[in-house]
Write a protein that holds these residues in place. Structure first.
Motif, PDB file in Angstrom:
ATOM      1  N   GLU A  38       0.836  -1.206   0.000  1.00 23.74           N
ATOM      2  CA  GLU A  38       0.000   0.000   0.000  1.00 23.74           C
ATOM      3  C   GLU A  38       0.870   1.255   0.000  1.00 23.74           C
ATOM      4  O   GLU A  38       0.576   2.227  -0.694  1.00 23.74           O
ATOM      5  N   GLU A  39       1.936   1.262   0.771  1.00 23.85           N
ATOM      6  CA  GLU A  39       2.855   2.403   0.821  1.00 23.85           C
ATOM      7  C   GLU A  39       3.556   2.597  -0.530  1.00 23.85           C
ATOM      8  O   GLU A  39       3.699   3.722  -1.000  1.00 23.85           O
ATOM      9  N   LYS A  41       2.428   1.743  -3.498  1.00 17.60           N
ATOM     10  CA  LYS A  41       1.442   2.294  -4.444  1.00 17.60           C
ATOM     11  C   LYS A  41       1.218   3.782  -4.183  1.00 17.60           C
ATOM     12  O   LYS A  41       1.105   4.569  -5.128  1.00 17.60           O
ATOM     13  N   LYS A  42       1.179   4.173  -2.910  1.00 13.07           N
ATOM     14  CA  LYS A  42       1.005   5.589  -2.560  1.00 13.07           C
ATOM     15  C   LYS A  42       2.196   6.411  -3.060  1.00 13.07           C
ATOM     16  O   LYS A  42       2.017   7.485  -3.641  1.00 13.07           O
ATOM     17  N   ARG A  45       1.912   6.839  -6.800  1.00 16.14           N
ATOM     18  CA  ARG A  45       0.842   7.785  -7.148  1.00 16.14           C
ATOM     19  C   ARG A  45       1.288   9.223  -6.882  1.00 16.14           C
ATOM     20  O   ARG A  45       1.117  10.103  -7.716  1.00 16.14           O
ATOM     21  N   GLN A  46       1.883   9.457  -5.707  1.00 21.19           N
ATOM     22  CA  GLN A  46       2.333  10.799  -5.361  1.00 21.19           C
ATOM     23  C   GLN A  46       3.464  11.266  -6.279  1.00 21.19           C
ATOM     24  O   GLN A  46       3.470  12.419  -6.718  1.00 21.19           O
ATOM     25  N   GLN A  89       5.788  13.702   0.672  1.00 23.30           N
ATOM     26  CA  GLN A  89       4.452  14.064   1.154  1.00 23.30           C
ATOM     27  C   GLN A  89       4.221  15.567   1.034  1.00 23.30           C
ATOM     28  O   GLN A  89       3.179  16.009   0.563  1.00 23.30           O
TER      29      GLN A  89
END
Length: 159
Positions: A38-39, A41-42, A45-46, A89
């Protein structure tokens, strides 16, 4: 197997040296490490969003200025949940919040570069208002961030 190979190639294209080192490692993460998957993929995406944003979010500016401990204004960002070890982030949030139509105090310098300011709502643990200073080096360039710090809006702002 073919789909994983294609997906791994996409991750490598976007993440470069930050992608898993091999297809085997990629598949191990995908099928055996849910949180890490999940991390990953994040991050993809970012990173993709930041790379295609209408503004520059140069990694060096974020890691060596905005999120560098003891740098001017860095505590403003740390106080709302950003960390030195995850500049992506903040880069992502700045790119998401960027809207050139909200720019104010636009000035065209003698060299043709345009400077302007923009307010942004940023934060991980809590949202706060930040004032960012930008420069557009030439008409075809993407505006890049020059500075950013916490500032509440006042009646004089946005003019």
């Amino acid at each position: 197997m073919g789909l994983d190979k294609k997906q791994y190639a996409e991750f490598k294209t976007v993440l470069g040296k930050n992608a898993p080192k091999s297809l085997d490692v990629f598949q191990h993460i995908k099928y055996n490490e849910h949180e890490r998957w999940e991390e990953l993929k994040k991050i993809k995406r970012q990173t993709s969003f930041v790379n295609n944003a209408p503004c520059e979010t140069t990694p060096k500016k974020f890691s060596e200025y905005l999120l560098k401990p003891n740098a001017k204004h860095s505590n403003d960002f740390f106080d709302v949940g950003y960390t030195q070890d995850n500049p992506l982030q903040l880069r992502y949030d700045v790119a998401k919040e960027f809207d050139e139509s909200k720019a104010f105090q636009k000035i065209t310098r003698n060299d043709g570069a345009e400077t302007f300011n923009m307010f942004m709502e940023l934060g991980v643990s809590k949202k706060r208002t930040f004032l960012t200073g930008r420069i557009k080096d030439h008409p075809d360039s993407k505006p890049r961030i020059v500075t950013g710090f916490r500032k509440n809006r006042s009646e004089k702002d946005d003019k």
